[in-house]
Scaffold this motif. Structure first.
Motif, short mmCIF file in Angstrom:
data_model
loop_
_atom_site.label_atom_id
_atom_site.label_comp_id
_atom_site.label_asym_id
_atom_site.label_seq_id
_atom_site.Cartn_x
_atom_site.Cartn_y
_atom_site.Cartn_z
N ASN A 115 117.75 2.60 15.05
CA ASN A 115 116.43 1.97 15.49
C ASN A 115 116.15 0.65 14.90
O ASN A 115 115.50 -0.29 15.75
CB ASN A 115 115.43 3.22 14.90
N TRP A 116 116.48 0.40 13.75
CA TRP A 116 116.01 -0.76 13.15
C TRP A 116 116.86 -2.15 13.87
O TRP A 116 116.24 -3.08 14.13
CB TRP A 116 116.39 -1.13 11.61
N ILE A 117 118.14 -1.76 14.03
CA ILE A 117 118.93 -2.87 14.65
C ILE A 117 118.45 -2.99 16.11
O ILE A 117 118.52 -4.18 16.64
CB ILE A 117 120.46 -2.17 14.68
N HIS A 118 117.93 -2.01 16.81
CA HIS A 118 117.40 -2.24 18.18
C HIS A 118 116.27 -2.80 18.08
O HIS A 118 116.03 -4.04 19.02
CB HIS A 118 117.42 -0.87 18.80
N GLU A 119 115.53 -2.50 17.03
CA GLU A 119 114.26 -3.29 17.22
C GLU A 119 114.28 -4.98 16.65
O GLU A 119 113.72 -5.79 17.42
CB GLU A 119 113.09 -2.81 15.91
N VAL A 120 115.58 -5.22 15.92
CA VAL A 120 115.49 -6.46 15.48
C VAL A 120 116.17 -7.27 16.88
O VAL A 120 116.09 -8.46 17.07
CB VAL A 120 116.71 -6.82 14.28
N LYS A 121 116.73 -6.72 17.67
CA LYS A 121 117.60 -7.22 18.77
C LYS A 121 116.50 -7.85 19.68
O LYS A 121 116.62 -8.88 20.55
CB LYS A 121 118.36 -6.12 19.78
N THR A 122 115.40 -7.28 19.80
CA THR A 122 114.21 -7.57 20.75
C THR A 122 113.87 -9.18 20.34
O THR A 122 113.83 -10.13 21.17
CB THR A 122 113.09 -6.70 20.78
N PRO A 123 113.49 -9.32 18.88
CA PRO A 123 113.20 -10.64 18.65
C PRO A 123 114.32 -11.95 18.75
O PRO A 123 114.06 -13.03 19.13
CB PRO A 123 112.50 -10.70 17.34
N LEU A 131 124.91 -7.79 13.39
CA LEU A 131 123.96 -6.89 13.79
C LEU A 131 124.97 -6.01 14.75
O LEU A 131 124.74 -4.72 14.51
CB LEU A 131 122.78 -7.16 14.39
N ASP A 132 125.74 -6.52 15.60
CA ASP A 132 126.38 -5.77 16.50
C ASP A 132 127.63 -4.84 15.53
O ASP A 132 127.72 -3.86 15.96
CB ASP A 132 127.29 -6.77 17.40
N GLN A 133 128.09 -5.86 14.56
CA GLN A 133 129.12 -5.02 13.92
C GLN A 133 128.42 -3.79 13.20
O GLN A 133 129.19 -2.71 12.78
CB GLN A 133 129.62 -5.97 12.82
N GLN A 134 127.31 -3.84 12.64
CA GLN A 134 126.70 -3.04 11.73
C GLN A 134 126.24 -1.69 12.70
O GLN A 134 126.48 -0.59 12.28
CB GLN A 134 125.29 -3.38 11.15
N LEU A 135 125.74 -2.04 13.96
CA LEU A 135 125.64 -1.06 14.72
C LEU A 135 126.76 -0.13 15.26
O LEU A 135 126.55 1.07 15.21
CB LEU A 135 124.96 -1.82 16.15
N HIS A 136 127.73 -0.94 15.38
CA HIS A 136 129.14 0.08 15.71
C HIS A 136 129.75 0.47 14.66
O HIS A 136 130.24 1.73 14.68
CB HIS A 136 130.16 -1.15 16.33
#
Length: 334
Positions: free
Chosen positions: A121-129, A160-165
């Motif tokens: 959820n945090w990663i998706h939130e960060v992707k917005t800004p 962030l993409d690496q952390q998400l996956h």
């Protein structure tokens, strides 16, 4: 188990032997006791004792034999029933411990799942800004400044993409969708995402695709090639990265070759280990040691083999070997 049983009962056996020797000694010292009767009694008692040991061995070791052969240490149904007070104590204690461990594991599993969900959820939130920042960066008129800021933005985006996956990999089997993938389009999409970084470092691409389609999962294959391309760009400077695909019979292959600093021979067996950043340039703080490790984790799930060849100062070649259609049908049950 016989040796263990005799060792466990060694004190009792020695005590019995001491009693027999005591009886023999009394028969020897006391002339009023017939020595033949003493030998006869000793022989019968020893024979009876051996028979007693044989019976008790079977009964007393059953619990421990079953316990030793138990496969799942947390399966309560596999714990053998107790047939003696001591075995009952051991059984009750093991049951209590297993219940406590299972409760603890359930608690930790819930916490890990919650942590994973919070991180996603945090990663998706960060992707917005980050998306908003990209639009703002595009409006900067000064090109050198725009390129430099966009490069730093890209680094954050890739991390962030690496952390998400990385958080999704443990559950990758639930997220796979195997289909025919347009390999050329997938490669060009990844090249496009790294364009600004490549421009800043003076890196170009030489793409030769003899094979355009492979059987795989588009999203995870894209992530895997992204790690390899990012690795190639990171360690290259003012040179071309060569990407080729070809077929050897039914087997399809893809190679990514750079002309960077290469990998030392002593490091090659460890480059796919988690957190390994190399020994030749250990002061390189930009390396996380996660990209190649995550790539191999994904490759294993996609049944893709990764091979690497490298010469220090001349570059590195990563070769992906895709499973044939028959192999994928057999493995994935398509």
């Amino acid at each position: 188990m016989i040796k263990v049983f005799l060792k466990e009962r060694a004190a009792w056996i020695l005590f019995f032997m001491f009693l027999q020797l005591l009886v023999l000694m009394m028969g020897y010292l006391d002339a009023s006791i017939p020595i033949q009767s003493v030998f006869y009694i000793t022989f019968l008692s020893s024979l009876s004792f051996l028979f007693f040991l044989f019976i008790r061995y079977s009964k007393e070791t059953r619990f421990y034999r079953e316990l030793k052969s138990q496969q799942d240490a947390l399966d309560l149904t596999a714990v053998p029933e107790a047939n003696s007070p001591f075995e009952d104590i051991a059984f009750n204690k093991m049951t209590e411990q297993i219940e406590a461990y299972k409760d603890r594991l359930d608690y930790l599993e819930i916490n890990v799942k919650q942590e994973k969900d919070d991180m996603l959820n945090w990663i998706h939130e960060v992707k917005t800004p980050l998306t908003t920042m990209q639009l703002m960066i595009d409006r900067i008129e000064e090109k050198p400044l725009r390129v430099q800021i966009m490069y730093e933005w890209l680094r954050i985006h890739l991390l962030l993409d690496q952390q998400l996956h990385q958080k999704r990999i443990p559950f990758i089997q639930n997220d796979l969708y195997i289909e025919q993938i347009d390999l050329r389009q997938a490669i060009y999409q990844e090249i496009k995402s790294l364009k600004l970084w490549c421009v800043q470092k003076g890196i170009g691409f030489d793409v030769e695709m003899q094979v355009d389609e492979v059987l795989s999962d588009g999203k995870w294959l894209g992530f895997m090639t992204r790690q390899l391309l990012t690795n190639a760009v990171k360690y290259s400077e003012a040179s071309d990265i060569r990407i080729c695909s070809w077929a050897e019979g039914e087997v399809k292959k893809l190679s990514i070759e750079d002309s960077g600093r290469g990998i030392a021979a002593r490091d090659l067996p460890r480059i796919f280990d988690k957190g390994f950043t190399g020994t030749a340039h250990h002061q390189d703080h930009a390396a996380t040691g996660m990209g190649l490790y995550l790539a191999t984790q994904v490759a294993e799930s996609l049944h893709i083999k990764i091979q690497v060849e490298s010469i220090v100062g001349r570059g590195t070649i990563f070769t992906l070997t895709f499973p044939t259609k028959n192999e994928m049908v057999r493995i994935a049950g398509m």
